[in-house]
Every structure is written in C-alpha cells, then in structure tokens.
Design an enzyme around this catalytic site. Structure first.
Site, PDB file in Angstrom:
ATOM      1  N   LYS A 194     -15.286  -7.389  -6.468  1.00 16.64           N
ATOM      2  CA  LYS A 194     -14.857  -7.128  -5.089  1.00 16.64           C
ATOM      3  C   LYS A 194     -14.729  -5.622  -4.818  1.00 16.64           C
ATOM      4  O   LYS A 194     -14.958  -5.174  -3.697  1.00 16.64           O
ATOM      5  CB  LYS A 194     -13.537  -7.860  -4.804  1.00 16.64           C
ATOM      6  CG  LYS A 194     -13.682  -9.382  -4.814  1.00 16.64           C
ATOM      7  CD  LYS A 194     -14.690  -9.861  -3.788  1.00 16.64           C
ATOM      8  CE  LYS A 194     -14.757 -11.372  -3.668  1.00 16.64           C
ATOM      9  NZ  LYS A 194     -15.742 -11.832  -2.673  1.00 16.64           N
TER      10      LYS A 194
ATOM     11  N   SER B 166     -12.100  -8.445  -1.006  1.00 20.13           N
ATOM     12  CA  SER B 166     -10.759  -9.003  -1.234  1.00 20.13           C
ATOM     13  C   SER B 166      -9.803  -7.838  -1.464  1.00 20.13           C
ATOM     14  O   SER B 166     -10.230  -6.775  -1.940  1.00 20.13           O
ATOM     15  CB  SER B 166     -10.784  -9.885  -2.483  1.00 20.13           C
ATOM     16  OG  SER B 166      -9.471 -10.156  -2.917  1.00 20.13           O
TER      17      SER B 166
ATOM     18  N   TYR C 284     -13.618 -10.742 -11.289  1.00 19.03           N
ATOM     19  CA  TYR C 284     -13.601 -10.976  -9.839  1.00 19.03           C
ATOM     20  C   TYR C 284     -13.164  -9.694  -9.126  1.00 19.03           C
ATOM     21  O   TYR C 284     -13.791  -9.254  -8.164  1.00 19.03           O
ATOM     22  CB  TYR C 284     -12.639 -12.124  -9.529  1.00 19.03           C
ATOM     23  CG  TYR C 284     -12.448 -12.429  -8.058  1.00 19.03           C
ATOM     24  CD1 TYR C 284     -13.328 -13.266  -7.380  1.00 19.03           C
ATOM     25  CD2 TYR C 284     -11.375 -11.894  -7.334  1.00 19.03           C
ATOM     26  CE1 TYR C 284     -13.150 -13.562  -6.033  1.00 19.03           C
ATOM     27  CE2 TYR C 284     -11.184 -12.183  -6.001  1.00 19.03           C
ATOM     28  CZ  TYR C 284     -12.072 -13.020  -5.358  1.00 19.03           C
ATOM     29  OH  TYR C 284     -11.890 -13.303  -4.017  1.00 19.03           O
TER      30      TYR C 284
ATOM     31  N   GLY D 177     -22.607 -19.365   1.691  1.00 19.80           N
ATOM     32  CA  GLY D 177     -21.467 -20.238   1.372  1.00 19.80           C
ATOM     33  C   GLY D 177     -20.816 -20.737   2.647  1.00 19.80           C
ATOM     34  O   GLY D 177     -19.599 -20.675   2.800  1.00 19.80           O
TER      35      GLY D 177
ATOM     36  N   ARG E  29     -17.865 -24.484   3.737  1.00 19.42           N
ATOM     37  CA  ARG E  29     -16.429 -24.773   3.578  1.00 19.42           C
ATOM     38  C   ARG E  29     -15.628 -23.471   3.633  1.00 19.42           C
ATOM     39  O   ARG E  29     -16.197 -22.377   3.641  1.00 19.42           O
ATOM     40  CB  ARG E  29     -16.160 -25.522   2.278  1.00 19.42           C
ATOM     41  CG  ARG E  29     -16.378 -24.674   1.042  1.00 19.42           C
ATOM     42  CD  ARG E  29     -16.005 -25.452  -0.205  1.00 19.42           C
ATOM     43  NE  ARG E  29     -15.454 -24.585  -1.217  1.00 19.42           N
ATOM     44  CZ  ARG E  29     -15.291 -24.930  -2.493  1.00 19.42           C
ATOM     45  NH1 ARG E  29     -15.648 -26.125  -2.880  1.00 19.42           N
ATOM     46  NH2 ARG E  29     -14.769 -24.089  -3.356  1.00 19.42           N
TER      47      ARG E  29
ATOM     48  N   ASN F 273     -20.520 -13.947   2.418  1.00 19.43           N
ATOM     49  CA  ASN F 273     -19.212 -14.606   2.258  1.00 19.43           C
ATOM     50  C   ASN F 273     -19.041 -15.310   0.912  1.00 19.43           C
ATOM     51  O   ASN F 273     -17.933 -15.326   0.369  1.00 19.43           O
ATOM     52  CB  ASN F 273     -19.039 -15.622   3.403  1.00 19.43           C
ATOM     53  CG  ASN F 273     -17.940 -16.618   3.104  1.00 19.43           C
ATOM     54  OD1 ASN F 273     -16.756 -16.299   3.161  1.00 19.43           O
ATOM     55  ND2 ASN F 273     -18.314 -17.846   2.746  1.00 19.43           N
TER      56      ASN F 273
HETATM   57  P1  NAD Z   1     -14.341 -21.337  -1.176  1.00 22.89           P
HETATM   58  O1  NAD Z   1     -14.344 -21.571  -2.630  1.00 22.89           O
HETATM   59  O2  NAD Z   1     -13.896 -22.431  -0.281  1.00 22.89           O
HETATM   60  O3  NAD Z   1     -15.771 -20.850  -0.669  1.00 22.89           O
HETATM   61  C1  NAD Z   1     -16.691 -20.169  -1.457  1.00 22.89           C
HETATM   62  C2  NAD Z   1     -18.082 -20.517  -0.981  1.00 22.89           C
HETATM   63  O4  NAD Z   1     -19.044 -19.855  -1.800  1.00 22.89           O
HETATM   64  C3  NAD Z   1     -18.371 -22.032  -1.085  1.00 22.89           C
HETATM   65  O5  NAD Z   1     -19.019 -22.473   0.079  1.00 22.89           O
HETATM   66  C4  NAD Z   1     -19.299 -22.118  -2.277  1.00 22.89           C
HETATM   67  O6  NAD Z   1     -20.192 -23.205  -2.246  1.00 22.89           O
HETATM   68  C5  NAD Z   1     -20.044 -20.779  -2.145  1.00 22.89           C
HETATM   69  N1  NAD Z   1     -20.714 -20.439  -3.399  1.00 22.89           N
HETATM   70  C6  NAD Z   1     -20.155 -20.299  -4.625  1.00 22.89           C
HETATM   71  N2  NAD Z   1     -21.103 -20.074  -5.546  1.00 22.89           N
HETATM   72  C7  NAD Z   1     -22.295 -20.053  -4.893  1.00 22.89           C
HETATM   73  C8  NAD Z   1     -23.632 -19.873  -5.288  1.00 22.89           C
HETATM   74  N3  NAD Z   1     -23.969 -19.683  -6.574  1.00 22.89           N
HETATM   75  N4  NAD Z   1     -24.604 -19.920  -4.342  1.00 22.89           N
HETATM   76  C9  NAD Z   1     -24.284 -20.136  -3.039  1.00 22.89           C
HETATM   77  N5  NAD Z   1     -23.035 -20.326  -2.616  1.00 22.89           N
HETATM   78  C10 NAD Z   1     -22.046 -20.280  -3.520  1.00 22.89           C
HETATM   79  O7  NAD Z   1     -13.414 -20.063  -0.993  1.00 22.89           O
HETATM   80  P2  NAD Z   1     -13.120 -19.100   0.237  1.00 22.89           P
HETATM   81  O8  NAD Z   1     -11.721 -18.699   0.066  1.00 22.89           O
HETATM   82  O9  NAD Z   1     -13.575 -19.668   1.529  1.00 22.89           O
HETATM   83  O10 NAD Z   1     -14.019 -17.843  -0.166  1.00 22.89           O
HETATM   84  C11 NAD Z   1     -14.873 -17.151   0.739  1.00 22.89           C
HETATM   85  C12 NAD Z   1     -14.931 -15.689   0.336  1.00 22.89           C
HETATM   86  O11 NAD Z   1     -13.651 -15.089   0.548  1.00 22.89           O
HETATM   87  C13 NAD Z   1     -15.238 -15.452  -1.141  1.00 22.89           C
HETATM   88  O12 NAD Z   1     -16.105 -14.358  -1.280  1.00 22.89           O
HETATM   89  C14 NAD Z   1     -13.886 -15.123  -1.739  1.00 22.89           C
HETATM   90  O13 NAD Z   1     -14.001 -14.351  -2.891  1.00 22.89           O
HETATM   91  C15 NAD Z   1     -13.259 -14.355  -0.592  1.00 22.89           C
HETATM   92  N6  NAD Z   1     -11.793 -14.267  -0.623  1.00 22.89           N
HETATM   93  C16 NAD Z   1     -11.010 -15.385  -0.649  1.00 22.89           C
HETATM   94  C17 NAD Z   1      -9.631 -15.230  -0.625  1.00 22.89           C
HETATM   95  C18 NAD Z   1      -8.706 -16.424  -0.596  1.00 22.89           C
HETATM   96  O14 NAD Z   1      -7.491 -16.224  -0.766  1.00 22.89           O
HETATM   97  N7  NAD Z   1      -9.182 -17.634  -0.380  1.00 22.89           N
HETATM   98  C19 NAD Z   1      -9.063 -13.956  -0.585  1.00 22.89           C
HETATM   99  C20 NAD Z   1      -9.895 -12.846  -0.569  1.00 22.89           C
HETATM  100  C21 NAD Z   1     -11.259 -13.009  -0.576  1.00 22.89           C
END
Ligand code: NAD
Length: 244
Positions: free
Chosen positions: A158, A140, A154, A9, A12, A88
């Site tokens: 995690k 998370s 979710y 991922g 972005r 990620n």
């Molecule tokens: P985001 O939605 O911008 O990024 C998620 C990424 O995962 C994207 O690039 C998306 O294309 C990819 N993805 C989703 N489904 C997929 C699939 N089937 N195959 C391949 N790629 C796939 O969100 P983010 O906040 O950058 O999330 C990154 C990580 O951080 C995630 O694991 C999320 O759970 C974790 N996270 C985020 C937060 C937050 O507040 N944003 C907090 C804790 C943990």
C-alpha cells in the site's frame, strides 16, 4: 456520450459500492472480478436495469500479467475507451511477521501493486492518446502511518501504491490525473475475521468511533474522478474517520 470506468475487484465490498456510485452517475462500467460469476451476473443485470447503463463483465485474475493484458484489450474493443480506472482489488494475508514467506509477499505484491502498475501502464497510454482520463488507486492508511507487523507485506504494497500514484501522475501529465485514497477501517469481508477485542480497541482510536461504510469511500472515489476535482492531482486522501 457516456463515460466508461473500469473497476477492479468490482463485485463486492468497496468495489461494488464504487461500481454502483458510477452507475448512478451515468457511467458505463467494466467490472473486473475473479471468482464470483453468479454475483457478477446479478450485479450487472441489477444496475443495467436500474441506471440504464452498459456493463461489461471481465473475469481476470490480477495475479497474472497475461490476464490483465487480455482484459484491457477486451475492454477497449468493446467500449472503445476507458475514461476512469479504479485500482481497487486487493488482498491481505493475515500471518505473524516471523511466519511470513516470500510466497506470501509475492502473492500480495502481485495483486496489490504490480497489477495496478500494469493497468496504469496499459490504460495510462490510452488516456494520453485520448488526451483525457483519470486513475484512482485504493491504498490504505497502512501504507502511511498505521503499522501492523502481521500485515507487513500488505502495508508495503500500500506504500508502494502511493509511490505508483506520484510517479504515474508525473508520467502521464498533463492529460491524466492520478490520485490515491487511503481508507482506514471499513466494514467489508476483508475485516470479517478480525478479533472482537482488536476491533473494540481500534474503534476507540477512531475519532468518529466507528468503522467506515463502503459508500463513504465510493463517494470520494467518484468525487476524485469528477470535474469537481479537476485541480486535484498526485494527491493522497485519507478517509479514516480520524485515527490516532
Ligand atoms: P474485499 O475483500 O471485499 O474486496 C477485495 C476485492 O478484490 C474482491 O472483489 C476480490 O475478489 C478482489 N480480488 C482479490 N484478489 C484478486 C485477484 N487476484 N484478481 C482480481 N480481483 C481480486 O475488501 P475491500 O475492503 O472491499 O477492499 C477493497 C480495497 O480496499 C482493497 O485494495 C483493500 O486493500 C483496500 N482497503 C480496505 C480497507 C478495509 O478496512 N476494508 C482499508 C483500507 C484499504
């Protein structure tokens, strides 16, 4: 010789920031992405030019085991070895607890937990052969101590990722370090639909009184992958600004 990192991922949000952090530090990068072809191509050309490193783009939907296996095979064929794996990619489906279906659970677990397991299994074995490597899982705080019924699957995925971290650290010791980061609220697309009032309430609960930025997560990921973290293994690090 440059080291190689695979980031899932990676086009972005945190993934993109992690890719840039490693590129800045001279790593060649395997960027996994699922949809955004154009974004992937422009990111590759931008960082190859800026940091003089090699980027391999691999489109693979992590919901499917065969696509994951094919990705690992291609990555090893093209780059020879993978020194760092960053699990990620993740999804969240926002729905009331009582409306949630088994399909929602399966979709979430496939991407957030089963895909990291498959990648850890396939790449961990290679790391043991090369007697070197490190894996970083992006969990998370939802997997530790912040609970939201509307993201129950979710949160479970995690928590599972934290167990996967502990078990794979044991499985691949002593050659591979496996660690986990548990971010709190971070400004990314994942949170763009959040209700304004909810964001205000959550911000009040964060000691630094703001959401995090993706670069603040990427720097910790890079630190854990680096030799500066050579004695950190099987650990979970909260990066949440202090949430209470
Ligand atoms: P985001 O939605 O911008 O990024 C998620 C990424 O995962 C994207 O690039 C998306 O294309 C990819 N993805 C989703 N489904 C997929 C699939 N089937 N195959 C391949 N790629 C796939 O969100 P983010 O906040 O950058 O999330 C990154 C990580 O951080 C995630 O694991 C999320 O759970 C974790 N996270 C985020 C937060 C937050 O507040 N944003 C907090 C804790 C943990």
């Amino acid at each position: 010789m440059n080291k190689n990192v695979l980031v899932t991922g990676g086009t972005r949000g945190m993934g993109e920031a992690i890719v840039k952090e490693f590129a800045q530090n001279g790593y060649n990068i395997i960027i996994n992405y699922v949809k955004s072809n154009e974004k992937a191509i422009s990111l590759k050309s931008q960082i190859e030019k800026e940091y003089k490193i090699k980027v391999l783009l691999i489109q693979a939907d992590l919901s499917y085991e065969d696509e994951i296996s094919k990705m690992v095979k291609t990555a090893l064929q093209e780059f020879g070895k993978i020194d760092v794996l960053v699990n990620n990619a993740g999804i969240v489906i926002d729905k009331e607890f009582v409306d949630r279906t088994v399909e929602d659970w399966k979709q979430t677990l496939n991407v957030n937990l089963i895909a990291p397991f498959i990648l850890t299994k396939l790449i961990g074995k290679e790391m043991v052969k090369q007697k070197n490597g490190t894996i970083i899982n992006i969990s998370s705080t939802n997997g530790i101590d912040t609970y939201y019924p509307s993201s129950v699957d979710y949160d479970a995925s995690k928590s599972g990722l934290i167990s996967l971290t502990y078990d794979s650290a044991v499985e691949f010791a002593p050659y591979v370090r496996v660690n986990c980061i548990a971010p709190g609220w971070v400004n990314t697309e994942m949170n763009k639909e959040l209700d304004e009032e909810f964001v205000k309430e959550e911000t009040e609960r964060i000691l630094v009184k703001r959401f995090g930025e993706v670069e603040e997560i990427a720097k910790v990921v890079y630190f854990l992958a680096s030799d500066n973290a050579s004695f950190i293994n099987s650990s979970v690090i909260k990066v949440d600004g202090g949430w209470y």
